[in-house]
Scaffold this active site. Structure first.
Site, PDB file in Angstrom:
ATOM      1  N   LYS A 133      55.290  24.965  31.980  1.00 51.63           N
ATOM      2  CA  LYS A 133      56.099  24.759  30.723  1.00 51.63           C
ATOM      3  C   LYS A 133      57.632  24.174  30.935  1.00 51.63           C
ATOM      4  O   LYS A 133      58.030  23.407  30.191  1.00 51.63           O
ATOM      5  CB  LYS A 133      56.183  25.892  29.810  1.00 51.63           C
ATOM      6  CG  LYS A 133      54.748  26.761  29.230  1.00 51.63           C
ATOM      7  CD  LYS A 133      54.288  25.721  28.241  1.00 51.63           C
ATOM      8  CE  LYS A 133      53.061  26.262  27.825  1.00 51.63           C
ATOM      9  NZ  LYS A 133      52.358  25.148  26.656  1.00 51.63           N
TER      10      LYS A 133
ATOM     11  N   TYR B  14      52.687  30.068  34.429  1.00 48.78           N
ATOM     12  CA  TYR B  14      52.536  29.516  33.387  1.00 48.78           C
ATOM     13  C   TYR B  14      53.935  28.863  32.730  1.00 48.78           C
ATOM     14  O   TYR B  14      54.094  27.596  32.483  1.00 48.78           O
ATOM     15  CB  TYR B  14      52.187  30.536  32.155  1.00 48.78           C
ATOM     16  CG  TYR B  14      52.338  30.300  30.704  1.00 48.78           C
ATOM     17  CD1 TYR B  14      51.528  29.686  29.898  1.00 48.78           C
ATOM     18  CD2 TYR B  14      53.497  30.599  30.192  1.00 48.78           C
ATOM     19  CE1 TYR B  14      51.663  29.254  28.739  1.00 48.78           C
ATOM     20  CE2 TYR B  14      53.830  30.433  28.837  1.00 48.78           C
ATOM     21  CZ  TYR B  14      52.947  29.953  28.186  1.00 48.78           C
ATOM     22  OH  TYR B  14      52.973  29.658  26.585  1.00 48.78           O
TER      23      TYR B  14
ATOM     24  N   SER C  77      57.552  26.249  25.986  1.00 48.57           N
ATOM     25  CA  SER C  77      57.681  27.727  25.677  1.00 48.57           C
ATOM     26  C   SER C  77      59.133  28.180  26.276  1.00 48.57           C
ATOM     27  O   SER C  77      59.542  27.475  27.054  1.00 48.57           O
ATOM     28  CB  SER C  77      56.837  28.447  26.493  1.00 48.57           C
ATOM     29  OG  SER C  77      57.142  29.915  26.629  1.00 48.57           O
TER      30      SER C  77
END
Ligand SMILES: NC(=O)c1ccc[n+]([C@@H]2O[C@H](COP(=O)([O-])OP(=O)(O)OC[C@H]3O[C@@H](n4cnc5c(N)ncnc54)[C@H](OP(=O)(O)O)[C@@H]3O)[C@@H](O)[C@H]2O)c1
Length: 259
Positions: free
Chosen positions: A165, A161, A148
């Protein structure tokens, strides 16, 4: 002259989280390019519906085996079924991810930290290990990790998160260095794509501000990501490994960054 068509005829592709969103887009594009496709996600019914959709839209072969990417026994079963039913494994797309926590990283509770790490980072390692040992070490292949743009920056609420990533981008480099020349390992870092996963960020007109700030003026669609995945999986990506393709409508280089 080298063949510049991104074709996957005779190849077998396994897409985790292939029942909807970006994973389904990638599975469709792989089938459309000639690959036989195995999709997996936790819900068998959703996978079954997705396989029908892939078959109807592309005329290609798509089968499923339900499972949780974070569970080793499920990973072994899905990879075993792929090789047994489709005759090999050439392309692994580590696409499934989770985001159970929103808030400052300093306040995250350990269970949600560990769950995010398990699905977003440990699972791509585990699935790549199994694919390598079961098929790719001998027959070669291409691994594509869906990261991401969040992994390239900081964020007030998505830090946990984003850390997974960012680590996935580094793991992509590390495994590419270890597994070449047999296997290429690359990543894709999407900006905001209109899927269920990111609904909270674009629903109800919320995405309009982001879209306006992107030089290309719109949010992403699963097909935008799928096109790059096929490029990386096919011979078109033959001299590329360890890299991360940013597909974000220009969000990262925009004058007025949003999100
Ligand atoms: N959408 C965005 O804006 C965006 C931006 C950057 C990166 N990404 C990344 O793109 C990837 C796909 O996201 P998406 O937006 O397409 O999400 P999505 O529409 O919510 O789809 C997620 C898929 O993963 C499956 N899944 C979730 N947890 C799983 C697990 N533990 N085991 C197996 N399957 C699981 C889901 O099916 P089940 O529920 O049946 O398991 C579903 O098929 C993710 O890696 C995400 O981090 C998305």
């Amino acid at each position: 002259m080298a063949d510049l068509d991104a074709r996957l005829d005779g190849k077998v592709a396994l897409v985790t989280g292939g029942s909807r969103g970006i994973g389904l887009g990638i599975a469709k594009a792989c089938a459309n390019a000639g690959a036989k496709v195995m999709i997996t996600s936790r819900k068998a019914e959703a996978c079954e519906a997705a396989c029908k959709e892939i078959g109807a839209e592309t005329g290609g072969t798509a089968i499923y085996e339900a499972g949780h990417t974070g569970k080793a026994e499920d990973a072994e079963r899905v990879i075993g079924a792929t090789i047994e039913k489709l005759g090999g494994l050439d392309i692994l797309v580590n696409n499934a991810a989770t985001n159970p926590y929103a808030g400052p990283t300093i306040d995250v509770d350990l269970p949600r930290w560990e769950k995010t790490l398990q699905v977003n980072l440990t699972a791509p390692l585990l699935w790549t290990q199994l694919a390598w040992r079961a098929a790719m070490k001998e027959s070669g292949g291409s691994v594509i990790n869906i990261s991401s743009v969040g992994g390239l920056s900081t964020n007030p609420i998505l830090g946990v998160y984003d850390i997974t990533k960012a680590a996935l981008i580094h793991m992509t480099k590390q495994l590419a260095a270890e597994l070449g020349p047999k296997v290429r390992v690359n990543a894709i870092a999407p900006g905001l794509v209109k899927t269920d996963f990111a609904k909270a960020l674009w629903e109800g007109g919320k995405g309009d501000e982001v879209a306006k700030a992107y030089p290309l003026g719109r949010l992403g669609e699963p097909e935008d990501i799928a096109a790059a995945a096929v490029y990386l999986a096919a011979d078109t990506g033959r001299w590329m490994t360890g890299q991360t393709l940013v597909l974000d409508g220009g969000g990262l280089i925009a004058f007025n960054k949003v999100g």
